[in-house]
Design an enzyme around this catalytic site. Structure first.
Site, PDB file in Angstrom:
ATOM      1  N   PRO A   1       0.795  -1.229   0.000  1.00 32.79           N
ATOM      2  CA  PRO A   1       0.000   0.000   0.000  1.00 32.79           C
ATOM      3  C   PRO A   1       0.828   1.280   0.000  1.00 32.79           C
ATOM      4  CG  PRO A   1      -0.090  -1.069   2.137  1.00 32.79           C
ATOM      5  CD  PRO A   1       0.553  -2.045   1.195  1.00 32.79           C
ATOM      6  N   ASN A   2       0.294   2.261  -0.703  1.00 37.70           N
ATOM      7  CA  ASN A   2       0.856   3.618  -0.804  1.00 37.70           C
ATOM      8  C   ASN A   2       2.133   3.709  -1.633  1.00 37.70           C
ATOM      9  OD1 ASN A   2      -1.162   4.923   0.853  1.00 37.70           O
ATOM     10  ND2 ASN A   2      -0.258   3.814   2.577  1.00 37.70           N
TER      11      ASN A   2
ATOM     12  N   ARG B   1       5.013  11.007  -2.344  1.00 38.69           N
ATOM     13  CA  ARG B   1       4.781  10.645  -0.958  1.00 38.69           C
ATOM     14  C   ARG B   1       6.063  10.836  -0.134  1.00 38.69           C
ATOM     15  NH1 ARG B   1       4.802   4.523   1.234  1.00 38.69           N
ATOM     16  NH2 ARG B   1       4.095   4.987   3.335  1.00 38.69           N
TER      17      ARG B   1
ATOM     18  N   TYR C   1      11.207   8.637   1.300  1.00 36.86           N
ATOM     19  CA  TYR C   1      11.156   7.571   0.295  1.00 36.86           C
ATOM     20  C   TYR C   1      11.837   7.920  -1.026  1.00 36.86           C
ATOM     21  CZ  TYR C   1       7.871   5.661   3.663  1.00 36.86           C
ATOM     22  OH  TYR C   1       7.303   5.179   4.813  1.00 36.86           O
TER      23      TYR C   1
ATOM     24  N   ASN D   1       7.882  -5.607  -1.196  1.00 38.63           N
ATOM     25  CA  ASN D   1       7.865  -4.551  -0.194  1.00 38.63           C
ATOM     26  C   ASN D   1       6.427  -4.505   0.329  1.00 38.63           C
ATOM     27  OD1 ASN D   1       7.807  -2.270   1.363  1.00 38.63           O
ATOM     28  ND2 ASN D   1       8.850  -0.958  -0.109  1.00 38.63           N
TER      29      ASN D   1
ATOM     30  N   ALA E   1       3.283  -0.811   4.729  1.00 32.71           N
ATOM     31  CA  ALA E   1       2.792  -0.778   6.120  1.00 32.71           C
ATOM     32  C   ALA E   1       2.327  -2.152   6.604  1.00 32.71           C
ATOM     33  CB  ALA E   1       1.669   0.243   6.255  1.00 32.71           C
TER      34      ALA E   1
ATOM     35  N   GLU F   1      12.717  -9.380   1.057  1.00 34.05           N
ATOM     36  CA  GLU F   1      11.910  -8.259   1.572  1.00 34.05           C
ATOM     37  C   GLU F   1      12.709  -6.970   1.353  1.00 34.05           C
ATOM     38  OE1 GLU F   1      11.027  -8.801   5.738  1.00 34.05           O
ATOM     39  OE2 GLU F   1      10.471  -6.695   6.000  1.00 34.05           O
TER      40      GLU F   1
ATOM     41  N   HIS G   1      12.724  -2.657   1.656  1.00 32.89           N
ATOM     42  CA  HIS G   1      12.154  -1.388   2.125  1.00 32.89           C
ATOM     43  C   HIS G   1      13.045  -0.267   1.617  1.00 32.89           C
ATOM     44  CE1 HIS G   1       9.387  -3.481   4.727  1.00 32.89           C
ATOM     45  NE2 HIS G   1      10.396  -4.264   5.084  1.00 32.89           N
TER      46      HIS G   1
ATOM     47  N   ARG H   1      13.629   4.014  12.348  1.00 33.79           N
ATOM     48  CA  ARG H   1      12.414   4.836  12.360  1.00 33.79           C
ATOM     49  C   ARG H   1      11.582   4.556  13.623  1.00 33.79           C
ATOM     50  NH1 ARG H   1       9.502   4.762   6.755  1.00 33.79           N
ATOM     51  NH2 ARG H   1       8.479   6.524   7.768  1.00 33.79           N
TER      52      ARG H   1
HETATM   53  C1  DQA Z   1       8.288   0.990   3.718  1.00 33.17           C
HETATM   54  C2  DQA Z   1       8.409   1.220   5.223  1.00 33.17           C
HETATM   55  C3  DQA Z   1       7.060   1.040   5.899  1.00 33.17           C
HETATM   56  O1  DQA Z   1       7.187   1.259   7.298  1.00 33.17           O
HETATM   57  C4  DQA Z   1       6.062   2.025   5.344  1.00 33.17           C
HETATM   58  O2  DQA Z   1       4.790   1.813   5.925  1.00 33.17           O
HETATM   59  C5  DQA Z   1       5.983   2.010   3.870  1.00 33.17           C
HETATM   60  C6  DQA Z   1       7.197   1.846   3.082  1.00 33.17           C
HETATM   61  C7  DQA Z   1       9.593   1.330   2.961  1.00 33.17           C
HETATM   62  O3  DQA Z   1       9.713   0.945   1.819  1.00 33.17           O
HETATM   63  O4  DQA Z   1      10.465   2.003   3.526  1.00 33.17           O
HETATM   64  O5  DQA Z   1       4.928   2.215   3.292  1.00 33.17           O
HETATM   65  O6  DQA Z   1       8.012  -0.380   3.484  1.00 33.17           O
END
Ligand code: DQA
Length: 150
Positions: A17-18, A25, A30, A82, A85, A106, A108, A115
């Site tokens: 998501p997002n 964003r 990011y 990825n 959240a 995985e 990120h 964080r």
């Molecule tokens: C994320 C880190 C997560 O905590 C966050 O909710 C994201 C992106 C990252 O790529 O750094 O949406 O996965």
């Protein structure tokens, strides 16, 4: 087990998501690279290598779970994910990825360990063959290079 069968060739890249909002964003966290840029770059890296890449992004937990389940029938043999959240919340996605028994990395963009405390736990990391966190968009590139040479 037959080594050829375990070799990555059909690689699924899952964005949670997002991540469709990358570029606009919170760029200070990011970065400015869009998801389209990331996917294009990965496609270019895989060009003429014989590896097939498939991309999937969803903001919905159920759609992500269903896409993970689908890998049991679609020839996917390696996943780069990825979970965004859902990394920190989704036992259901963890269960799906545990069920399909495919190797995955995985990724990120940000370093989740530097964080907020709620981001410092992942439901995926102990199942992953590896975790790349904090290297921005380059993390996907490194994950793909690993998958293509493993
Ligand atoms: C994320 C880190 C997560 O905590 C966050 O909710 C994201 C992106 C990252 O790529 O750094 O949406 O996965």
């Amino acid at each position: 087990m037959d080594a050829e069968k375990t070799k990555a060739s059909n690689i699924l890249i899952i964005h949670g998501p997002n991540l469709n909002m990358l570029g606009v964003r919170e760029p200070e966290i990011y970065g400015g690279t869009t998801l389209q840029d990331i996917n294009r770059n990965l496609s270019e890296l895989a060009e003429n290598t014989g590896f097939k890449l498939v991309f999937f992004q969803s903001n919905a937990e159920s759609a992500l779970i269903e896409r993970i389940q689908q890998t049991m029938n679609d020839g996917t043999n390696f996943i780069i994910i990825n979970p965004a959240a859902y990394t920190h919340t989704s036992i259901a996605m963890r269960d799906a990825i545990a069920a399909i028994k495919l190797p995955f990395i995985e990724v990120h963009l940000s370093n989740i360990y530097s964080r907020e405390s709620f981001r410092q736990h992942s439901y995926f990391s102990d199942l992953a063959i590896g975790v790349i966190s904090g290297l921005g968009a380059k993390g996907y590139e490194l994950a793909l290079k690993y998958a293509m040479t493993s």
